[in-house]
Structures are given as C-alpha cells and as structure tokens.
Design a protein around this motif. Structure first.
Motif, PDB file in Angstrom:
ATOM      1  N   LEU A 300      27.882 -20.914  10.986  1.00  0.00           N
ATOM      2  CA  LEU A 300      27.573 -21.929   9.964  1.00  0.00           C
ATOM      3  C   LEU A 300      26.312 -22.722  10.297  1.00  0.00           C
ATOM      4  CD1 LEU A 300      31.200 -23.259   9.274  1.00  0.00           C
ATOM      5  CD2 LEU A 300      30.010 -21.337   8.231  1.00  0.00           C
ATOM      6  N   SER A 301      25.350 -22.040  10.919  1.00  0.00           N
ATOM      7  CA  SER A 301      24.100 -22.711  11.281  1.00  0.00           C
ATOM      8  C   SER A 301      22.893 -22.054  10.640  1.00  0.00           C
ATOM      9  CB  SER A 301      23.945 -22.730  12.805  1.00  0.00           C
ATOM     10  OG  SER A 301      23.979 -21.418  13.335  1.00  0.00           O
ATOM     11  N   CYS A 302      23.111 -21.309   9.543  1.00  0.00           N
ATOM     12  CA  CYS A 302      22.021 -20.571   8.892  1.00  0.00           C
ATOM     13  C   CYS A 302      20.861 -21.492   8.515  1.00  0.00           C
ATOM     14  CB  CYS A 302      22.530 -19.878   7.634  1.00  0.00           C
ATOM     15  SG  CYS A 302      23.962 -18.822   7.854  1.00  0.00           S
ATOM     16  N   HIS A 303      21.183 -22.666   7.985  1.00  0.00           N
ATOM     17  CA  HIS A 303      20.164 -23.568   7.448  1.00  0.00           C
ATOM     18  C   HIS A 303      19.430 -24.350   8.533  1.00  0.00           C
ATOM     19  CE1 HIS A 303      23.726 -25.923   8.096  1.00  0.00           C
ATOM     20  NE2 HIS A 303      23.051 -27.042   7.951  1.00  0.00           N
ATOM     21  N   THR A 304      19.897 -24.274   9.777  1.00  0.00           N
ATOM     22  CA  THR A 304      19.321 -25.087  10.857  1.00  0.00           C
ATOM     23  C   THR A 304      18.220 -24.379  11.618  1.00  0.00           C
ATOM     24  OG1 THR A 304      20.866 -24.312  12.564  1.00  0.00           O
ATOM     25  CG2 THR A 304      21.596 -26.149  11.150  1.00  0.00           C
ATOM     26  N   ASP A 305      18.060 -23.072  11.403  1.00  0.00           N
ATOM     27  CA  ASP A 305      17.132 -22.229  12.151  1.00  0.00           C
ATOM     28  C   ASP A 305      17.553 -22.069  13.613  1.00  0.00           C
ATOM     29  OD1 ASP A 305      14.947 -20.511  11.888  1.00  0.00           O
ATOM     30  OD2 ASP A 305      13.561 -21.940  12.791  1.00  0.00           O
ATOM     31  N   ARG A 306      18.838 -22.294  13.888  1.00  0.00           N
ATOM     32  CA  ARG A 306      19.335 -22.199  15.258  1.00  0.00           C
ATOM     33  C   ARG A 306      20.490 -21.182  15.359  1.00  0.00           C
ATOM     34  NH1 ARG A 306      17.596 -26.028  18.669  1.00  0.00           N
ATOM     35  NH2 ARG A 306      19.477 -25.916  19.971  1.00  0.00           N
ATOM     36  N   CYS A 307      20.412 -20.125  14.577  1.00  0.00           N
ATOM     37  CA  CYS A 307      21.444 -19.083  14.615  1.00  0.00           C
ATOM     38  C   CYS A 307      21.552 -18.511  16.025  1.00  0.00           C
ATOM     39  CB  CYS A 307      21.096 -17.974  13.624  1.00  0.00           C
ATOM     40  SG  CYS A 307      22.156 -16.510  13.743  1.00  0.00           S
ATOM     41  N   PRO A 308      22.742 -18.535  16.639  1.00  0.00           N
ATOM     42  CA  PRO A 308      22.866 -18.091  18.037  1.00  0.00           C
ATOM     43  C   PRO A 308      22.776 -16.588  18.235  1.00  0.00           C
ATOM     44  CG  PRO A 308      25.025 -18.652  17.154  1.00  0.00           C
ATOM     45  CD  PRO A 308      24.025 -19.051  16.102  1.00  0.00           C
ATOM     46  N   THR A 309      22.913 -15.797  17.175  1.00  0.00           N
ATOM     47  CA  THR A 309      22.880 -14.337  17.325  1.00  0.00           C
ATOM     48  C   THR A 309      21.592 -13.715  16.792  1.00  0.00           C
ATOM     49  OG1 THR A 309      24.070 -14.058  15.232  1.00  0.00           O
ATOM     50  CG2 THR A 309      25.390 -14.147  17.243  1.00  0.00           C
ATOM     51  N   GLY A 310      20.647 -14.535  16.323  1.00  0.00           N
ATOM     52  CA  GLY A 310      19.359 -14.020  15.881  1.00  0.00           C
ATOM     53  C   GLY A 310      19.331 -13.443  14.489  1.00  0.00           C
TER      54      GLY A 310
END
Length: 411
Positions: A300-310
C-alpha cells in the motif's frame, strides 16, 4: 457458491494456445490475441524494471501487454512484446502542450508494428468517473518526456475527454484512431455506469455506421493503489454484470459478431476466466495477477515512491529490487499455468475452446434451497431485440432514455 459443470464424456486435454481474432469489417490489420493478457498498468505507476519484465514475459508467452494510459515507454519497446496502446483523457504520448489530442503524434506511434491494437480509455473500474493522478514526486524527467507533461507538478488525467463530448463524436474518434493507426483494431475500455449512456453509444454506432473492433469492460472490483475508498467500494457496475450487459446490448443491436469483448476486474484464475467468458467475454485481462507475479506484496505504498519490491517506484535504488530475468520467468509461468488450468477445465466439461463456453455450463446456489444456472441468472436478448423494441426490464427504459447525440438521458 458457484461451480462449473463437468461432462461424463470429457475431451482429451485441449490445446492451451487459445487465441481470439480481433478486428471487424473496417479493420485491415486484425490481431490474433491470447485469451489472457496483461491489463492496463502505466509506466510511471510501474517502475522501468516492472514494465521490462511484463513485456518480456508477454513476448516469451505470445500474449499482449496493455500500456495503461501513461504512454508507450522505451521499456515497453525494448523486449518486443505485443503492445495494446491505451490512450486516456490526458492523451499522454500523443498530446499538444495544452493537453489536447495530437493526431500526428498518435499516428507516428500507433503505426509501429509492435503496437497491435489501440484502446480509448473512458473509465477504469477502481475509480470510474474520477480521473487519475500521478503525484509530482513520481514525475521524473523521463516520465515528463514520455507523457509530454511538466515536471514538479501532479500529472492529471481529467475525468472527462476533450476530444469528444457526445456518443456520435466518440464513435467518430474511435474510427479516427483506427484510421490513424493504419487499420489496426480500435476500441474502448469502460466500467458501466448509467445504462442509458452505454446504450447511447450503441445508438451512435447504428447512426454513424462506425463500430469499435473491441470493448474492454472493467468492473468496479478492479484495483489501483490510488483510488478513493468510496469509489473502490461502491462506484460502478461489477465486472460480471457489466460484461453481460454489454454482451446483450451488442446482441440487441445486431453487432455482437463484429465486436469482441474483453473482461477486466479481479480476474486471477482459470475459473475466473471461464466464468467471465461464459457470460459474454471473448478474452480476459489481469492486472493484480501479473503484479503478484512481479513480486507485489500489497504494501500500500504505490503513491509514495517507496515500494519495497521495486514494482511501483521510480527510485533507481528501489527499482533494482526487481530482478528482471527472474520476473520474466514468473510472468511467463503465471500466464502459461493459468491457460493450462483453463484447458483442463474445458476438457473436463467436454469442450475444446473457451468460445464454446455458455451460461448453461455454470450454476450458482442462490439460497439454501435453490440452485440456478447462469442461463437463468443472465438471460440473453434476441438478436436485434433493442432495434425491434424490447420489453426486457433490464433494457427497456434505459434504451428509451438513450440519445446518440448526448450522454444525458432523454426526458
């Protein structure tokens, strides 16, 4: 509970390379598509490595990759997989500086041999009627160049189109997309909202003689990392009801044989596919299934630019987390295994191709004491019934309200 009927005379295991030909009489370059393809997800929303892996997997497996409305990026092109180019209300990749549609730029890109079909996005299931936003934090110099938008500003997809405002104008625009692409299949994608609006589009088809080659029906269960909660939960028609509504409407105007229907909306398994195809779909698209193949963990971090899996980041250091050669195999294997399972379901039912699926092949328990087939739950219109005048309550009033010259209902 729902189930598929099996046969006491099952077929031998069917060929798994199921294809469907897309392209009506006006289409000079029809496309033979897999019945299972990658649904629309844009570069910008997805990382460069995610797009690379999806397209390379599509190339290896012989299926299509929908670009989403973010334009055709170099990462879509470098591995040579078949592309469906989706053009949304922002006209990204084919727009003038003021945000209006640029037909010359569209033609330049759409005539490329790698692009097999062109798709006009009217709405998407997760947020129909809302438009979209790529946050400024994710608008890199590269995305700015590909989409033709300014940096350091939110990239807005408006809720409405500027290139047309009536059903008649919309059909003319679809016809122009087909012409500018060199005769490739042209269609549109939408989630069904007001029934009379889609029927108004049907009346515009009849009046203009311009028909799309395909329609992709998205459901309100479709996913995105950036939709308002109320829209995700309650706005728009679910996929199955939408697919069957469009299927019957096209039967009712004698256009079903020339227009293919794609289904998108939480399709992840072979049973999901078979069920959708039994009630009207010719092929299915999946987004979340292929996202999981890439390694999405729903952080649930798509909009943050911090996706942990790239998967959904433009940060180069995070993008490296997605190792493309490994993910290509996962994308290919997911598609291959899903079609293998579909072939097994069909063989068990005594069928050889998904196009043989009918509502009678499925049943649903509707109460503790009743079971009904899909043929009862999803009754079909007669060919030409809308033109002749229908008494079916699902269509009668909405057809009377539909106007080819306006999306507003008739009085």
């Amino acid at each position: 509970y729902e189930w598929m009927h099996h046969s006491v005379a099952p077929k031998p295991h069917a060929d798994e390379n199921f294809r469907v030909s897309i392209g009506g009489p006006e289409c000079t370059r029809p496309y033979s598509a897999s019945v299972f393809n990658i649904s629309a997800m844009s570069f910008g929303a997805l990382s460069p490595n995610a797009v690379r892996a999806l397209n390379a997997g599509a190339k290896k497996g012989g299926f299509a990759h929908d670009t989403g409305e973010g334009g055709v990026s170099p990462y879509h092109r470098e591995n040579g997989g078949d592309i469906i180019w989706e053009v949304g209300s922002g006209y990204f990749g084919c727009r003038h500086l003021d945000g209006t549609f640029d037909p010359d730029e569209f033609a330049r890109i759409a005539t490329d041999d790698q692009i097999k079909m062109v798709e006009l996005k009217i709405s998407q299931g997760a947020k129909p009627g809302h438009g979209g936003v790529l946050p400024a934090a994710k608008v890199s110099e590269e995305i700015s160049r590909i989409r033709g938008v300014a940096m350091n500003e939110d990239c807005i997809s408006p809720a409405t189109h500027r290139a047309f405002s009536t059903p008649l104008e919309m059909m003319a625009f679809v016809g122009e997309m087909r012409r500018l692409s060199g005769g490739k299949p042209a269609g549109f994608k939408l989630c069904i909202g007001h029934p009379w609006e889609f029927l108004a589009i049907c009346k515009a088809m009849l009046q203009t003689g311009i028909y799309p080659d395909f329609i992709v029906v998205d459901g309100n269960e479709g996913g995105t990392g950036a939709a308002p909660l109320e829209f995700m939960d309650h706005m728009g028609m679910p996929m199955r009801e939408g697919v069957n509504f469009v299927h019957n409407a096209l039967i009712g105007i004698n256009a079903r044989s020339r227009i293919r229907i794609g289904a998108a909306g939480k399709i992840a398994t072979a049973f999901d596919m078979a069920r959708a195809m039994a009630i009207g779909a010719d092929w299915c698209n999946s987004a979340r299934g292929f996202m999981f193949a890439l390694g999405c963990i729903q952080s649930l971090s798509c909009h943050t630019d911090r996706c942990p899996t790239g998967v959904t980041t433009q940060d180069p250091s995070r993008n490296r987390a997605l190792f493309v050669p490994h993910k290509v195999e996962r994308v290919y294997n997911y598609h291959h295994a899903t079609l293998h399972a579909l072939a097994e379901l069909l063989a068990a039912a005594g069928l050889e191709h998904p196009q043989e699926l009918r509502p009678i092949h499925f049943s649903q328990r509707t109460s503790t004491t009743e079971v009904q087939t899909f043929a009862k739950l999803y009754p079909s219109l007669r060919p030409g019934e809308l033109i002749d005048g229908t008494s079916d309550p699902r269509f009668r009033d909405a057809w009377a309200m539909a106007r080819p010259d306006s999306f507003a209902p008739a009085d």
